[in-house]
Design a protein around this motif. Sequence first.
Motif, mmCIF file in Angstrom:
data_model
loop_
_atom_site.group_PDB
_atom_site.id
_atom_site.type_symbol
_atom_site.label_atom_id
_atom_site.label_comp_id
_atom_site.label_asym_id
_atom_site.label_seq_id
_atom_site.Cartn_x
_atom_site.Cartn_y
_atom_site.Cartn_z
ATOM 1 N N ILE A 16 7.808 -59.301 -22.862
ATOM 2 C CA ILE A 16 7.309 -60.683 -22.939
ATOM 3 C C ILE A 16 7.010 -61.275 -21.569
ATOM 4 O O ILE A 16 6.534 -62.394 -21.475
ATOM 5 N N GLY A 17 7.276 -60.514 -20.503
ATOM 6 C CA GLY A 17 6.868 -60.949 -19.169
ATOM 7 C C GLY A 17 7.781 -61.963 -18.509
ATOM 8 O O GLY A 17 7.308 -62.857 -17.804
ATOM 9 N N VAL A 18 9.096 -61.826 -18.697
ATOM 10 C CA VAL A 18 10.033 -62.674 -17.957
ATOM 11 C C VAL A 18 9.791 -62.448 -16.467
ATOM 12 O O VAL A 18 9.606 -61.305 -16.030
ATOM 13 N N ASN A 19 9.784 -63.515 -15.693
ATOM 14 C CA ASN A 19 9.591 -63.413 -14.250
ATOM 15 C C ASN A 19 10.588 -62.406 -13.677
ATOM 16 O O ASN A 19 11.791 -62.521 -13.907
ATOM 17 N N LEU A 20 10.065 -61.412 -12.948
ATOM 18 C CA LEU A 20 10.918 -60.318 -12.463
ATOM 19 C C LEU A 20 12.005 -60.805 -11.514
ATOM 20 O O LEU A 20 13.152 -60.344 -11.590
ATOM 21 N N LEU A 21 11.705 -61.747 -10.636
ATOM 22 C CA LEU A 21 12.717 -62.256 -9.711
ATOM 23 C C LEU A 21 13.837 -62.966 -10.466
ATOM 24 O O LEU A 21 15.022 -62.742 -10.199
ATOM 25 N N LEU A 22 13.472 -63.792 -11.437
ATOM 26 C CA LEU A 22 14.477 -64.473 -12.270
ATOM 27 C C LEU A 22 15.315 -63.441 -13.013
ATOM 28 O O LEU A 22 16.548 -63.551 -13.082
ATOM 29 N N PHE A 23 14.654 -62.436 -13.556
ATOM 30 C CA PHE A 23 15.344 -61.366 -14.270
ATOM 31 C C PHE A 23 16.383 -60.692 -13.378
ATOM 32 O O PHE A 23 17.530 -60.492 -13.772
ATOM 33 N N VAL A 24 15.989 -60.352 -12.148
ATOM 34 C CA VAL A 24 16.890 -59.663 -11.213
ATOM 35 C C VAL A 24 18.088 -60.546 -10.873
ATOM 36 O O VAL A 24 19.237 -60.085 -10.879
ATOM 37 N N VAL A 25 17.843 -61.824 -10.589
ATOM 38 C CA VAL A 25 18.944 -62.741 -10.249
ATOM 39 C C VAL A 25 19.927 -62.844 -11.406
ATOM 40 O O VAL A 25 21.152 -62.746 -11.218
ATOM 41 N N LEU A 26 19.423 -63.033 -12.619
ATOM 42 C CA LEU A 26 20.307 -63.140 -13.787
ATOM 43 C C LEU A 26 21.066 -61.839 -14.040
ATOM 44 O O LEU A 26 22.245 -61.862 -14.412
ATOM 45 N N ALA A 27 20.406 -60.712 -13.844
ATOM 46 C CA ALA A 27 21.075 -59.415 -14.033
ATOM 47 C C ALA A 27 22.196 -59.233 -13.017
ATOM 48 O O ALA A 27 23.287 -58.757 -13.359
ATOM 49 N N ILE A 28 21.952 -59.622 -11.764
ATOM 50 C CA ILE A 28 22.993 -59.514 -10.734
ATOM 51 C C ILE A 28 24.196 -60.375 -11.112
ATOM 52 O O ILE A 28 25.347 -59.922 -11.041
ATOM 53 N N VAL A 29 23.932 -61.603 -11.535
ATOM 54 C CA VAL A 29 25.025 -62.515 -11.889
ATOM 55 C C VAL A 29 25.801 -61.987 -13.095
ATOM 56 O O VAL A 29 27.034 -61.898 -13.068
ATOM 57 N N ALA A 30 25.085 -61.619 -14.164
ATOM 58 C CA ALA A 30 25.755 -61.201 -15.398
ATOM 59 C C ALA A 30 26.492 -59.879 -15.236
ATOM 60 O O ALA A 30 27.663 -59.761 -15.607
ATOM 61 N N ARG A 31 25.823 -58.874 -14.690
ATOM 62 C CA ARG A 31 26.471 -57.578 -14.550
ATOM 63 C C ARG A 31 27.551 -57.607 -13.469
ATOM 64 O O ARG A 31 28.608 -57.019 -13.628
ATOM 65 N N GLY A 32 27.268 -58.303 -12.378
ATOM 66 C CA GLY A 32 28.271 -58.436 -11.321
ATOM 67 C C GLY A 32 29.519 -59.139 -11.818
ATOM 68 O O GLY A 32 30.647 -58.718 -11.525
ATOM 69 N N ALA A 33 29.330 -60.214 -12.594
ATOM 70 C CA ALA A 33 30.483 -60.942 -13.133
ATOM 71 C C ALA A 33 31.334 -60.023 -13.993
ATOM 72 O O ALA A 33 32.569 -60.033 -13.896
ATOM 73 N N ARG A 34 30.696 -59.206 -14.808
ATOM 74 C CA ARG A 34 31.451 -58.312 -15.690
ATOM 75 C C ARG A 34 32.255 -57.293 -14.887
ATOM 76 O O ARG A 34 33.468 -57.157 -15.060
ATOM 77 N N PHE A 35 31.598 -56.562 -14.000
ATOM 78 C CA PHE A 35 32.285 -55.492 -13.280
ATOM 79 C C PHE A 35 33.321 -56.031 -12.287
ATOM 80 O O PHE A 35 34.404 -55.459 -12.146
ATOM 81 N N PHE A 36 33.019 -57.121 -11.609
ATOM 82 C CA PHE A 36 33.976 -57.656 -10.642
ATOM 83 C C PHE A 36 35.156 -58.334 -11.337
ATOM 84 O O PHE A 36 36.280 -58.298 -10.827
ATOM 85 N N PHE A 37 34.927 -58.914 -12.518
ATOM 86 C CA PHE A 37 36.045 -59.461 -13.289
ATOM 87 C C PHE A 37 36.967 -58.332 -13.749
ATOM 88 O O PHE A 37 38.198 -58.446 -13.660
ATOM 89 N N LEU A 38 36.372 -57.226 -14.216
ATOM 90 C CA LEU A 38 37.191 -56.074 -14.597
ATOM 91 C C LEU A 38 37.966 -55.545 -13.394
ATOM 92 O O LEU A 38 39.145 -55.189 -13.516
ATOM 93 N N ALA A 39 37.325 -55.494 -12.226
ATOM 94 C CA ALA A 39 38.011 -55.033 -11.011
ATOM 95 C C ALA A 39 39.196 -55.936 -10.693
ATOM 96 O O ALA A 39 40.288 -55.447 -10.366
#
Length: 195
Positions: free
Chosen positions: A132-155
């Motif tokens: 659907i063409g989500v802005n790639l920069l927005l996508f990357v920022v959200l992915a960093i926040v969401a995935r980072g939050a998960r892995f660093f919370f587990l750590a």
Amino acid sequence: MLRGLYDWTLSLAARKSAEWWLAFIAFVESSVFLVPADVLYLPMALSRPDRAYRYALVATVASVLGGIAGWFLGHYAYEALAKPVLEFYGKYEQFEALRLSSGIGFIILMLVTSGLAHLPPIKVVTILSGVIGVNLLLFVVLAIVARGARFFFLAWLLRRYGEPIREFIEKRLGTIAAAGAAALILLYLLVRYAH
């Protein structure tokens, strides 16, 4: 098949090359693989708590790069590559329903909830974001926040509580995170359709 993939992924934690395997699994999970990187990350972080944050960083970076690959797959190769992958995993109907009913706000919410709680699976959302063409920069920022939050919370949990928290993480944390993600999605839908 899924149990065999799960067992194989878990067996990688004992290898000297486990960190590379973690990066590989986190990468492919975000675009084509069924087994979450947590399966490999948890035993690695428990066996080397001093490296838990390092492993979280590896998993986050690889997961975001895999998400970008999923975005490109959806954006540039949907018919040729992404659609057959979705059909193989039996996710095509779910994907099409999401594609037809989703606006950009809902996609953003799903990217966050799938990054945190695998709801819906991250590969579905990364491919959908590209389609659907989500802005790639927005996508990357959200992915960093969401995935980072998960892995660093587990750590953080593993460093603070060690082995006793493992059972909680494996059995209950996913359910709690999924319930929270479902509540966020429901709240979004209520707000969207109430207006």
